[in-house]
Design an enzyme around this catalytic site. Structure first.
Site, PDB file in Angstrom:
ATOM      1  N   SER A 254     -11.796  -0.473   0.010  1.00  0.00           N
ATOM      2  CA  SER A 254     -10.159  -0.573   0.591  1.00  0.00           C
ATOM      3  C   SER A 254     -10.150  -1.065   1.298  1.00  0.00           C
ATOM      4  CB  SER A 254      -9.213   0.996   0.516  1.00  0.00           C
ATOM      5  OG  SER A 254      -8.429   1.246  -1.075  1.00  0.00           O
TER       6      SER A 254
ATOM      7  N   ASN B 273      -5.310  -3.331  23.469  1.00  0.00           N
ATOM      8  CA  ASN B 273      -4.147  -2.179  24.986  1.00  0.00           C
ATOM      9  C   ASN B 273      -4.667  -0.940  25.647  1.00  0.00           C
ATOM     10  OD1 ASN B 273      -4.723  -0.905  22.645  1.00  0.00           O
ATOM     11  ND2 ASN B 273      -2.368  -0.199  22.187  1.00  0.00           N
TER      12      ASN B 273
ATOM     13  N   HIS C 135      -3.210   6.193   3.478  1.00  0.00           N
ATOM     14  CA  HIS C 135      -4.344   5.029   2.781  1.00  0.00           C
ATOM     15  C   HIS C 135      -3.877   4.135   3.762  1.00  0.00           C
ATOM     16  CE1 HIS C 135      -5.606   2.394   0.579  1.00  0.00           C
ATOM     17  NE2 HIS C 135      -7.223   3.120   0.069  1.00  0.00           N
TER      18      HIS C 135
ATOM     19  N   ASP D 246       0.527  -1.645  -0.043  1.00  0.00           N
ATOM     20  CA  ASP D 246      -0.086   0.031   0.113  1.00  0.00           C
ATOM     21  C   ASP D 246       0.814   1.064   0.359  1.00  0.00           C
ATOM     22  OD1 ASP D 246      -2.119   2.166   1.413  1.00  0.00           O
ATOM     23  OD2 ASP D 246      -3.514  -0.132   1.184  1.00  0.00           O
TER      24      ASP D 246
END
Lengths: 692, 83
Positions: A287, A138, A124, A98
């Site tokens: 995406s 976390n 992105h 990417d």
């Protein structure tokens, strides 16, 4: 040729790939047409670049509905239930091909295995990486689908062309064998920025990843409205999981590309994930859908590391929820593919079933084509090029092991198969499939293809990749296996007991019971449970004959009927006054308690509630030890053990002597017991023959 | 000052390099025969470059308007051993 996962991978020698800059005023198409006519040219194609497949979104859907949807429960990937089963394997690496990742982001930095410097495409890649595998549980930021997997952030946003993209993908695969999954939330573009440019060069990189047993996941694209019907690449390549995008109502996004090449759908509208500046943002597009699937693929590979790439793809498809507004035909439609992914169901299928990988060799030709031309790029022993071929469909009927029942699915695996698909160009990927409609509860018919090749003179070059008789079908069966067992007591007393068969896999199963000895049945000898009667002290065999899934299974159980005899107490017949003494009795079947009795003198008992006892005798004399054993059939007593207790026994010694020495053919061994230097007993064994 | 000047030069050089590339004006060609690679010195460095070995191919390419100088290796880092 690289050896990965014991498979030798054949790829084109890409040093022979050249870049040609077209002079100003000329069209690429003119050159390509001329080049393709040259026999020296294997292929010529437009060069190009790639672009991310996200669309901007300012819609606030709240936090990560894609993992757990509070508004429309169930319209998500069922992440929480999945994490109850498995949260990931830290050995796994997901390659995010990417725009790069932010190695300083608080929710990514501990998960980065390696990252190219910097990031582009407006963050992105940061967003995509976070969806698949952000730091999780976390107390900050967001959660990734795979809590444990690490990230390889490979940049392709700053590359110049398809050749560089090819190299980046090859580098990602070769980074580590632990790069199990590669996510591709991007697509190729034509020079006018339109989607759908097929790149032979990039396709070969995907073939390489597939042959190396990696899972490639790609976004379907977001041009459904602007370029309806245009297949985006890499989603359109073979052996890639192509992912469409759904919204929080389990409806396909209006922009998500539809078509026959879609495999699966996943949430992709208003997805919260990591972003630039150490922050978070909502993004939309296929995406964002793709890394959800990449994360699930990584979870599955981590849960069962032996899974092949085709296993993972098929499990994801089988476990998907058939949601949306469009009907499914044989579990598929062009809008949602096989449905919206369900991570929990995918893991549950693996958890509750057995997955076995098989291979079968040799097949028969079911059909053949006439001669035609086909392009081959990576076939061992064959120069790349176009050949006149006759394609043969090779099939083989296989029978699943009889232990399988309730088959969830069966499918072929390319990796491990020696046989090709019908694709042209053929990049040398193995191919095997279950012929649709042939799978039953006991078997299936497999299919692959081989090519009989001829040169331009019509001379036969032989079969590729092999002859029909030598093809290898690699296939996988997922289902419940029969682990029948007869449940019931290992022994019973003198009346009756109930027995049943556990783990019956399906309705319609029949069971017939038989038994040996003086056993009779009280009631029916069929059905899941029987009552057997026996009043004799004997060992019997109870047999259940089970017919299920059309297969007969016979299982047995050994049962002790009545009260078995009690073994003698094991212990020394001599003991010393005031010194701890121990003895034991062999464990009695079905015993519920042991009670020891020491009589004929004062003694202190230190342990006496199991099948052994520790005792200290207070004075000289003959003591008697006996044990009472409680059983469901009542109490049984051991024989008495008489123990000679004396202070002088502390001086008791046992020695052994033998003669002659050295020995020839016979030996005599003497056991000599003495007390206070006085010989009190002598045991002699003579004439032992020697066999050396 | 020297470092600053060098940085500027590298930056400008990189701009020039990127400016020279436009994939939308390029074609990728895989030659299965007729072309070979040679290593030759360019600006004091050894670089791999393509050479059209076959005169027949050279003629065909010239007829198509393609000069040898228009070809460059697409994947200079590629090693067959890596695949």
């Amino acid at each position: 040729m690289k050896v990965t996962d014991t498979t030798q991978i054949i790829q084109l020698d890409m040093t022979k790939l050249f870049r040609l800059k077209v002079p100003e005023g000329k069209l690429r198409k003119e050159f390509i047409e001329k080049l393709r006519l040259m026999p020296e040219v294997l292929y010529a194609e437009e060069n190009g670049t790639v672009a991310p497949l996200a669309v901007p979104s300012d819609t606030d859907y709240g936090s990560q509905w894609s993992l757990n949807n509070p508004v429309n429960p169930g319209a998500d990937i069922h992440a929480e239930a999945a994490w109850d089963i498995f949260t990931g394997n830290p050995n796994n690496i997901i390659a995010i091909i990417d725009g790069g990742a932010d190695i300083n982001h608080e929710d990514l930095n501990a998960k980065i295995a390696e990252a190219d410097t910097g990031f582009g495409w407006d963050g992105h890649g940061i967003h995509v990486a976070g969806i698949a595998a952000a730091e999780s549980n976390n107390t900050q930021g967001i959660s990734g689908v795979d809590w444990q997997a690490r990230i390889l952030a490979k940049r392709i946003d700053n590359l110049s062309d398809d050749a560089d993209t090819y190299q980046a993908i090859i580098d990602a695969v070769n980074f580590s064998p632990n790069v199990r999954v590669l996510n591709h939330s991007w697509g190729t573009l034509f020079s006018n920025q339109a989607p759908g440019r097929y790149s032979t060069t990039i396709a070969q990189a995907f073939a390489y990843a597939y042959k190396a047993n990696r899972v490639s996941v790609a976004a379907m694209g977001n041009h459904q409205i602007t370029h309806n019907g245009t297949i985006s690449y890499p989603a359109g390549f073979n052996n890639v999981i192509a992912v469409g995008s759904t919204n929080d109502e389990d409806i396909i996004a209006t922009s998500s590309v539809q078509g026959a090449n879609i495999d699966i759908a996943a949430p992709g509208v208003g997805i919260l994930s990591t972003f630039t500046g150490g922050g978070y943002s909502f993004q939309s597009g296929t995406s964002m859908a793709s890394p959800h699937v990449a994360g699930i693929a990584s979870l599955l590979k981590g849960y069962r590391p032996n899974l092949a790439n085709d296993d993972i793809e098929n499990i994801i498809k089988i476990s998907a929820d058939k949601v949306g507004n469009d009907p499914y035909l044989n579990g598929f439609n062009n809008v949602m593919g096989h449905g919206r992914v369900n991570a929990a169901e995918a893991l549950t299928l693996l958890q509750q079933n057995t997955l076995n990988q098989f291979t079968a060799t040799g097949g028969t030709v079911a059909s053949s084509t006439g001669n035609y031309s086909n392009v081959f790029y990576a076939t061992s022993g064959l120069a790349p090029g176009t050949y006149i071929v006759k394609r043969h469909e090779v099939t083989k009927a296989v029978t699943f092991p009889s232990s399988f029942c309730d088959i969830v699915g069966a499918w072929g695996r390319g990796v491990g198969s020696i046989g090709y698909s019908v694709a042209s160009p053929n990049y040398g990927e193995g191919f095997c499939e279950v012929i649709p409609g042939t799978q039953t509860s006991t078997g299936a018919t497999l299919r692959t293809y081989v090519y009989q090749m001829y040169n331009v003179l019509g001379q036969s070059l032989g079969y590729y990749p092999t002859t029909p008789a030598n093809v290898t079908f690699a296939y996988t069966v997922l289902g419940k296996t029969n682990t029948f067992a007869i449940s019931g007591p290992d022994s019973f007393c003198d009346n009756a007991a109930n027995y049943s068969v556990s783990n019956i896999p399906e309705a319609g199963t029949t069971i017939n019971w038989t038994a040996t000895g003086n056993t009779t049945f009280s009631g029916s000898t069929t059905g899941n449970t029987v009552t057997i009667v026996n009043n004799t002290l004997e060992q019997i065999v109870l047999t259940a004959t089970i017919v299920t899934c059309g297969v007969t299974h016979t299982i047995t159980k050994n049962i002790l009927v009545g009260m078995p005899p009690v073994a003698a107490i094991t212990g020394d017949q001599f003991a010393t006054t005031g010194v701890l003494y121990g003895c034991f009795i062999q464990e009695y079947p079905e015993a519920t308690a042991y009670e020891w009795f020491v009589t004929n003198g004062d003694a202190t008992v230190y342990h006496d509630n199991t099948n052994w006892i520790d005792v200290m005798f207070e004075h000289d004399g003959y003591y008697i030890i006996q044990v009472k054993i409680s059983t469901p059939c009542g109490d049984v007593w051991s024989e008495k053990l008489y123990v000679n207790v004396s202070e002088e026994n502390q001086f008791r010694t046992i020695t052994y002597s033998s003669f002659p020495n050295p020995v020839d053919s016979e030996i005599t061994i003497q056991k000599i017991i003495t007390r206070n230097k006085k010989r009190i007993k002598q045991i002699v064994q003579k004439n032992l023959a020697l066999f050396c | 000052m020297k470092t600053f000047t060098l940085t500027i030069l590298i930056f400008l050089q990189s701009l020039v390099c990127f400016a020279q590339r436009d994939p939308s004006r390029e074609i990728l060609i895989f030659f299965k025969e007729g072309v070979t690679l040679i290593t030759k010195p360019v600006n004091g460095k050894l670089v791999k470059t393509a050479t059209i070995k076959s005169n027949e191919l050279k003629t065909k390419l010239q007829k198509a308007g393609i000069e040898e100088s228009m070809l460059e290796i697409a994947m200079p880092r590629f090693k067959q051993a890596d695949t």
